[in-house]
Write an enzyme that holds these catalytic residues in place. Structure first.
Site, PDB file in Angstrom:
ATOM      1  N   LYS A 257       0.828  -1.339   0.138  1.00  0.00           N
ATOM      2  CA  LYS A 257      -0.093   0.019  -0.101  1.00  0.00           C
ATOM      3  C   LYS A 257       0.690   1.054  -0.076  1.00  0.00           C
ATOM      4  O   LYS A 257       0.335   2.397  -0.316  1.00  0.00           O
ATOM      5  CB  LYS A 257      -1.020   0.145   1.191  1.00  0.00           C
ATOM      6  CG  LYS A 257      -1.721  -1.306   1.590  1.00  0.00           C
ATOM      7  CD  LYS A 257      -2.879  -1.431   0.480  1.00  0.00           C
ATOM      8  CE  LYS A 257      -3.687  -2.705   0.811  1.00  0.00           C
ATOM      9  NZ  LYS A 257      -4.783  -2.617   0.006  1.00  0.00           N
TER      10      LYS A 257
HETATM   11  C1  LIG Z   1      -0.765  -7.884   2.487  1.00  0.00           C
HETATM   12  C2  LIG Z   1      -2.099  -7.662   1.439  1.00  0.00           C
HETATM   13  N1  LIG Z   1      -2.200  -8.783   0.409  1.00  0.00           N
HETATM   14  C3  LIG Z   1      -3.033  -8.700  -0.679  1.00  0.00           C
HETATM   15  C4  LIG Z   1      -4.137  -7.713  -0.448  1.00  0.00           C
HETATM   16  C5  LIG Z   1      -5.427  -7.576  -1.222  1.00  0.00           C
HETATM   17  O1  LIG Z   1      -5.013  -6.871  -2.238  1.00  0.00           O
HETATM   18  P1  LIG Z   1      -6.419  -6.185  -2.939  1.00  0.00           P
HETATM   19  O2  LIG Z   1      -7.075  -5.772  -1.753  1.00  0.00           O
HETATM   20  O3  LIG Z   1      -5.859  -4.846  -3.734  1.00  0.00           O
HETATM   21  O4  LIG Z   1      -6.773  -7.081  -3.751  1.00  0.00           O
HETATM   22  C6  LIG Z   1      -4.172  -7.004   0.543  1.00  0.00           C
HETATM   23  C7  LIG Z   1      -5.225  -5.827   0.752  1.00  0.00           C
HETATM   24  O5  LIG Z   1      -5.643  -5.155  -0.094  1.00  0.00           O
HETATM   25  C8  LIG Z   1      -3.117  -6.814   1.519  1.00  0.00           C
HETATM   26  O6  LIG Z   1      -2.888  -5.907   2.577  1.00  0.00           O
HETATM   27  N1  LIG Z   2      -6.638  -5.259   2.377  1.00  0.00           N
HETATM   28  C1  LIG Z   2      -6.888  -3.933   2.551  1.00  0.00           C
HETATM   29  C2  LIG Z   2      -8.618  -3.736   2.276  1.00  0.00           C
HETATM   30  C3  LIG Z   2      -8.678  -2.327   1.812  1.00  0.00           C
HETATM   31  O1  LIG Z   2      -8.224  -2.277   0.418  1.00  0.00           O
HETATM   32  P1  LIG Z   2      -8.027  -1.186  -0.547  1.00  0.00           P
HETATM   33  O2  LIG Z   2      -7.057  -1.481  -1.393  1.00  0.00           O
HETATM   34  O3  LIG Z   2      -9.283  -0.694  -1.257  1.00  0.00           O
HETATM   35  O4  LIG Z   2      -7.619   0.042   0.328  1.00  0.00           O
HETATM   36  C4  LIG Z   2      -6.291  -3.292   3.750  1.00  0.00           C
HETATM   37  O5  LIG Z   2      -5.205  -3.735   3.996  1.00  0.00           O
HETATM   38  O6  LIG Z   2      -6.940  -2.289   4.225  1.00  0.00           O
END
Ligand SMILES: Cc1ncc(COP(=O)(O)O)c(C=O)c1O
Ligand SMILES: N[C@@H](CCOP(=O)(O)O)C(=O)O
Length: 465
Positions: A112
């Site tokens: 993120k």
């Molecule tokens: C460590 C981790 N892997 C995978 C995901 C899944 O990614 P997305 O929500 O973009 O599918 C998340 C949350 O977003 C995450 O925090």
């Molecule tokens: N896994 C995510 C959930 C939120 O997803 P987002 O990509 O829409 O912000 C988290 O870690 O919070």
């Protein structure tokens, strides 16, 4: 570049306004009016560029009319200067056909940071000289929250209210959010699961009076700028592995469908993506939808991969819009049906379009743990449980001769208990996160209801004004 809503009726916006907006006023998500296309030569021209230069080149078409490539480069240099690895998102080879793309070298140890470090700077740039004050409301299953808080803590013109499901994030994830002392940071633990938190955030955006009064803005992948920044690392990795001359496959641990949708955007822009493996845990709504068109939400099950414990995947709407001839009215009706009954069928066009690129895989806890042990035993790599879900899926889908890149989305130290259970060793916390367990935590716990949460936010925001 202009941005339009997936539900067809909200006004089109430019890059500045789409970054500050969050959810569209018709309840949809913003997408570019048309996908920019890179030629074979333009992709070949990315070879040898630094991450920052690649980022500026790949994102420039999306910010056209608002930020130039040079301005983007300056922002990216500041954003990625805080990463602990010179390559920002390095590739690590596991064996002949398998690579890990390490996305966790940012300040909060998850992928993120790649988008949110940039988003924090974009907010600052777009608010400089303005009297606007943004109220960011976000939902997190652990990682978005800490990355967003790190990106905006202490910035003027912004308050952030972050909702997490009580007891359903790891202790490291929770402390990364709740030990930040900046006065503009407000953490809320809610009763319920991540889907409850995400639905509350969308309900606050959809309450137009509330949304306008407090100038709501988003840091979740609702926000287009999040996805835009994530497209970059698909280009960066693929070019290093032979693109545009050679197609590359990616396996993505998936929850809210943001990260894998960024890979889809890369392919729409001309990147030769052989396959996008959509790896889910047992909360497998996406695997079911892509395998047989059944998008029906079930009760969320708590797993050792809490960041993927999601049943309603926000960004799937962007894919359905794009594969459904970009017909906003039809998609609005489809999504309203889903919101009423928690179930829908994909149309033939949506099924056929997704089958061409996406390969769904559901991975259970035993296969996840096996993948963690194998990465340790065969390649000496300690991986986090989310990465392990995707690596297990990647091994099922790999084709000889096609590089398969598994997105390593979090540092193993964020999930020390799960890593220790699977491998027998406990990853140490990197010094970067400092004295996390000595700092005081600050958060409130609220019922996961609209009135409780919106009332709390309104009271805090009014006290500020
Ligand atoms: C460590 C981790 N892997 C995978 C995901 C899944 O990614 P997305 O929500 O973009 O599918 C998340 C949350 O977003 C995450 O925090
Ligand atoms: N896994 C995510 C959930 C939120 O997803 P987002 O990509 O829409 O912000 C988290 O870690 O919070």
């Amino acid at each position: 570049m202009r941005y339009i809503s997936t539900r067809g009726t909200a006004p089109a916006l430019d890059f500045r306004d789409v970054t500050l907006a969050g959810l569209a006023s018709d309840g949809g998500l913003y997408v570019p009016e048309a996908w920019p296309r890179f030629t074979h030569e333009q992709i070949a021209g990315l070879a040898g560029l630094s991450y920052v230069d690649t980022a500026a080149r790949v994102m420039a078409p999306f910010t056209a009319g608002v930020l130039s490539e040079d301005e983007l480069r300056e922002l990216c240099a500041a954003a990625y200067g805080r990463f602990a690895h010179a390559a920002v998102t390095p590739l690590v080879q596991l064996d002949h056909d398998h690579w890990l793309l390490e996305l966790f070298h940012g300040p909060t140890l998850a992928f993120k940071d790649v988008a949110l470090q940039l988003l924090g700077l974009l907010f600052e740039r777009f608010l400089t000289g303005s009297t606007e004050h943004l109220t960011i409301v976000g939902a997190t299953s652990g990682d978005t929250g800490s990355a967003a808080i790190d990106a905006v803590a202490g910035r003027s013109g912004v308050d952030i209210f972050m909702l997490h499901p009580e007891g359903r994030v790891s202790d490291v994830q929770r402390r990364q959010m709740t030990t930040v002392g900046a006065p503009n940071v407000h953490n809320i633990a809610i009763t319920g699961d991540f889907d409850t938190a995400q639905a509350l955030v969308k309900a606050m955006f959809n309450d137009r009076a509330f949304s306008r009064r407090f100038r709501l803005s988003a840091v979740n992948s609702i926000n287009w700028a999040r996805l835009m920044a994530q497209v970059v690392y698909y280009f960066y990795a693929a070019v290093r592995l032979g693109a545009p001359g050679r197609p590359v496959a990616f396996s993505v641990p998936t929850g809210n469908f943001g990260d894998v949708f960024a890979g889809y955007v890369g392919s729409r822009m001309g990147l030769p993506v052989a396959k996008l493996v959509v790896a889910t845990n047992v909360n497998d709504i996406l695997a079911r939808a892509l395998a047989d068109g059944d998008y029906s939400s079930r009760q969320v099950v708590a797993t050792p991969t809490p960041s993927m414990d999601i049943q309603v995947s926000s960004n799937f709407e962007r894919l359905l819009f794009d594969l459904g001839d970009r017909d906003g009215a039809a998609l609005a009706a489809q999504m309203q049906g889903f919101e009423a009954s928690r179930a829908m069928r994909l149309s033939n066009a949506q099924r056929d379009g997704s089958a061409a690129l996406f390969a769904p895989e559901r991975v259970d806890v035993d296969d996840m743990a096996r993948a963690m042990r194998r990465a340790c035993d065969d390649a000496g790599e300690t991986i986090d449980p989310h990465t392990a879900i995707a690596l297990a899926a990647a091994r099922r889908q790999a084709q000889v001769g096609v590089p398969m890149v598994t997105l390593a989305t979090a540092h193993p130290a964020k999930f020390r208990d799960a890593v220790e259970r699977a491998t027998g060793s406990r990853p140490p916390l990197p010094t970067r996160v400092g004295d996390l367990f000595e700092r005081e935590e600050r958060y409130v716990t609220l019922d996961g209801t609209f009135d409780a949460v919106s009332g709390y936010i309104a009271a805090r925001a009014a006290a500020r004004d």
